[in-house]
Design an enzyme around this catalytic site. Structure first.
Site, PDB file in Angstrom:
ATOM      1  N   HIS A  44       0.982  -0.973   0.025  1.00  0.00           N
ATOM      2  CA  HIS A  44       0.081   0.027  -0.248  1.00  0.00           C
ATOM      3  C   HIS A  44       0.721   1.019   0.004  1.00  0.00           C
ATOM      4  CE1 HIS A  44      -3.129  -2.776   2.004  1.00  0.00           C
ATOM      5  NE2 HIS A  44      -3.377  -2.482   0.607  1.00  0.00           N
ATOM      6  N   GLU A  98       1.824   3.699   3.062  1.00  0.00           N
ATOM      7  CA  GLU A  98       2.097   3.111   4.288  1.00  0.00           C
ATOM      8  C   GLU A  98       3.557   3.424   4.308  1.00  0.00           C
ATOM      9  OE1 GLU A  98      -1.731   0.424   4.279  1.00  0.00           O
ATOM     10  OE2 GLU A  98       0.221  -0.546   4.404  1.00  0.00           O
ATOM     11  N   HIS A 144       3.115  -3.267   6.935  1.00  0.00           N
ATOM     12  CA  HIS A 144       2.087  -2.557   6.526  1.00  0.00           C
ATOM     13  C   HIS A 144       2.031  -1.415   7.712  1.00  0.00           C
ATOM     14  CE1 HIS A 144       0.003  -4.497   3.159  1.00  0.00           C
ATOM     15  NE2 HIS A 144       0.910  -5.304   3.683  1.00  0.00           N
ATOM     16  N   GLU A 170       1.273  -5.228  10.868  1.00  0.00           N
ATOM     17  CA  GLU A 170       0.674  -3.808  10.913  1.00  0.00           C
ATOM     18  C   GLU A 170       1.295  -3.170  11.986  1.00  0.00           C
ATOM     19  OE1 GLU A 170      -1.519  -2.499   9.091  1.00  0.00           O
ATOM     20  OE2 GLU A 170      -2.486  -4.151   8.091  1.00  0.00           O
TER      21      GLU A 170
HETATM   22 ZN   LIG Z   1      -1.479  -2.063   3.985  1.00  0.00          ZN
END
Ligand SMILES: [Zn+2]
Length: 339
Positions: free
Chosen positions: A58, A61, A158, A222
Site C-alpha cells: 500500500h 504506508e 504495513h 501492521e
Molecule cells: Zn497496508
C-alpha cells in the site's frame, strides 16, 4: 548503482521497468536488481534462512518503506553484515510516488491468482504477478543441497488507516490445519508486535500466498498508524527495525521461550455481512481496531436485524459500513490461545 546506497530513491525514480542489474559489494554480497523495487541480496556463505521483507504494497504506508530503505542501506554500505539470503520488495512504487494507497486496485487482494480473475487489467494486477514470480524465484533459487532445511520467512510490512487498541498487530494467515509457530510469534513479540490475529480462511493477501504456496512462515504485519514520509516517529518502530536487522545479520537468532503472557491472541469469532442499505454501526467511524464490547451490546442494525455481542466479550476489527450489500462490514474477534 544506487546513489548513497538508497534503494528506495532509485526505485521511486524508476517506478516502472527498471533494467535488471547486478554487482558485488565491498563486503562480498551479490546484489541483483530483478525488476523495479525487487532486490535480491546473497552473502558469500548464506545461512539457513531465506528472508523476504516486503513494504509499500500500500503506497501511503511509509514507515515500513523507511525501515526497508534503511536496512538496505546498512547492508549495501557494509555497516550491517548479511548472514542469509534476503529479498527486499517495494510493493507499489507508482502508488508511493502518488502518495496513495493504490492507483486503481488494492494490491493486497490480488495474490494467489486473483490478479488474473475477471476481465480487468491494470498496473496493480501486473505488479501482483511480478511480485509472485519474484518470491517463487527467490525460494527456488536456493541451491538444492540446502533447500530442504531452509527456513522460509516472509514479513509483509504495513501500517493501518485506523487507530488500534493494540498499536502493532499481525495477521497470521490460515495454515489449513498446520500448527502455528510459537517461535515466529515470539520473534514478532521481539519486534514489538504483541498482538496476533489468527486468520481462519484462505485469502488473496501477499502473506497468505507465501505461506500457502511455499510453506513459508508469512505474516501481514501492521506496525501502527499511516503517516506521510518524514512524519513518522521512527522511535516507535525501533524495536521492529532492530529485530529485523538482527534477523538478517545473525546466523542463529536466539529468541526467548514462548510466553503467552506477553501476547494478545485473537481468533475470528464471526463475520458480519451487510445485508441491506440501512446497515449502520452503533459506534462512530473512528472506532479503533480491537475495541471490545460486552455480551449483549448492540453493535449494528441492518433493517430489522440486530447484531449483538454473543460471547462474554468480542472486539471489532476492520469495520466499514460503506461496503456493498453482501460484503463484509466487519470482523468480530475473541481472545484465544495457541494450541
Ligand atoms: Zn497496508
Amino acid at each position: 548503482m544506487f546513489k548513497d546506497n538508497d534503494f528506495l530513491a532509485f526505485t521511486l525514480a524508476n517506478p516502472h521497468g527498471a533494467a535488471p542489474a547486478a554487482f558485488t559489494t565491498d563486503t562480498g554480497i551479490e546484489v541483483a536488481l530483478w525488476d523495479t523495487g525487487i532486490l535480491c541480496l546473497t552473502p558469500a556463505n548464506p545461512g539457513n534462512k531465506d528472508i523476504v521483507l516486503s513494504c509499500g504494497v500500500h503506497g501511503n504506508e511509509t514507515a515500513p518503506i523507511e525501515i526497508v530503505r534503511d536496512l538496505a542501506k546498512a547492508v549495501l554500505d557494509g555497516s550491517l553484515p548479511l548472514a542469509h539470503r534476503l529479498l527486499l520488495l517495494i510493493g507499489n512504487p507508482p502508488a508511493i510516488n502518488a502518495g496513495k494507497r493504490e492507483i486503481e486496485e488494492n494490491l493486497n487482494r490480488l495474490f494467489s491468482g486473483a490478479h488474473s480473475k475477471g476481465d480487468g487489467q491494470n498496473a496493480e494486477r501486473e505488479r501482483a504477478k511480478a511480485l509472485e514470480a519474484a518470491v517463487a524465484r527467490f525460494y527456488h533459487e536456493r541451491p538444492d543441497a540446502g533447500r530442504q532445511e531452509a527456513l522460509r520467512l516472509h514479513y509483509d510490512l504495513h501500517t493501518a488507516i485506523r487507530g488500534s487498541q493494540h498499536e502493532k498487530f499481525v495477521v497470521y494467515p490460515f495454515l489449513h490445519g498446520k500448527p502455528r509457530s510459537k517461535e515466529q510469534v515470539m520473534f514478532l513479540a521481539e519486534c514489538g508486535v504483541d498482538t496476533v490475529l489468527l486468520s481462519d480462511d484462505p485469502t488473496t493477501t501477499f502473506s497468505y500466498f507465501s505461506t500457502n504456496e511455499f510453506a513459508a512462515h508469512g505474516f501481514t504485519v501492521e506496525l501502527g498508524k499511516v503517516r506521510p514520509f518524514g512524519q513518522n516517529d521512527m522511535s516507535r518502530f525501533k524495536a521492529t527495525a532492530d529485530t529485523l536487522a538482527k534477523l538478517v545479520s545473525q546466523r542463529e537468532l536466539v529468541l526467548p521461550a514462548y510466553d503467552e503472557s506477553r501476547l494478545n491472541l485473537y481468533r475470528i469469532s464471526r463475520v458480519i455481512n451487510k445485508q441491506s442499505d440501512s446497515f449502520a454501526f452503533t459506534f462512530g467511524e473512528d472506532v479503533e481496531n480491537f475495541t471490545s464490547y460486552p455480551k449483549g451490546h448492540l453493535l449494528a442494525t441492518d433493517g430489522a436485524i440486530e447484531h449483538r455481542v454473543e460471547l462474554d466479550a468480542e472486539a471489532v476489527i476492520f469495520p466499514n459500513a460503506k461496503v456493498a450489500v453482501g460484503q463484509r462490514a466487519c470482523l468480530l474477534v475473541a481472545r484465544t490461545q495457541l494450541d
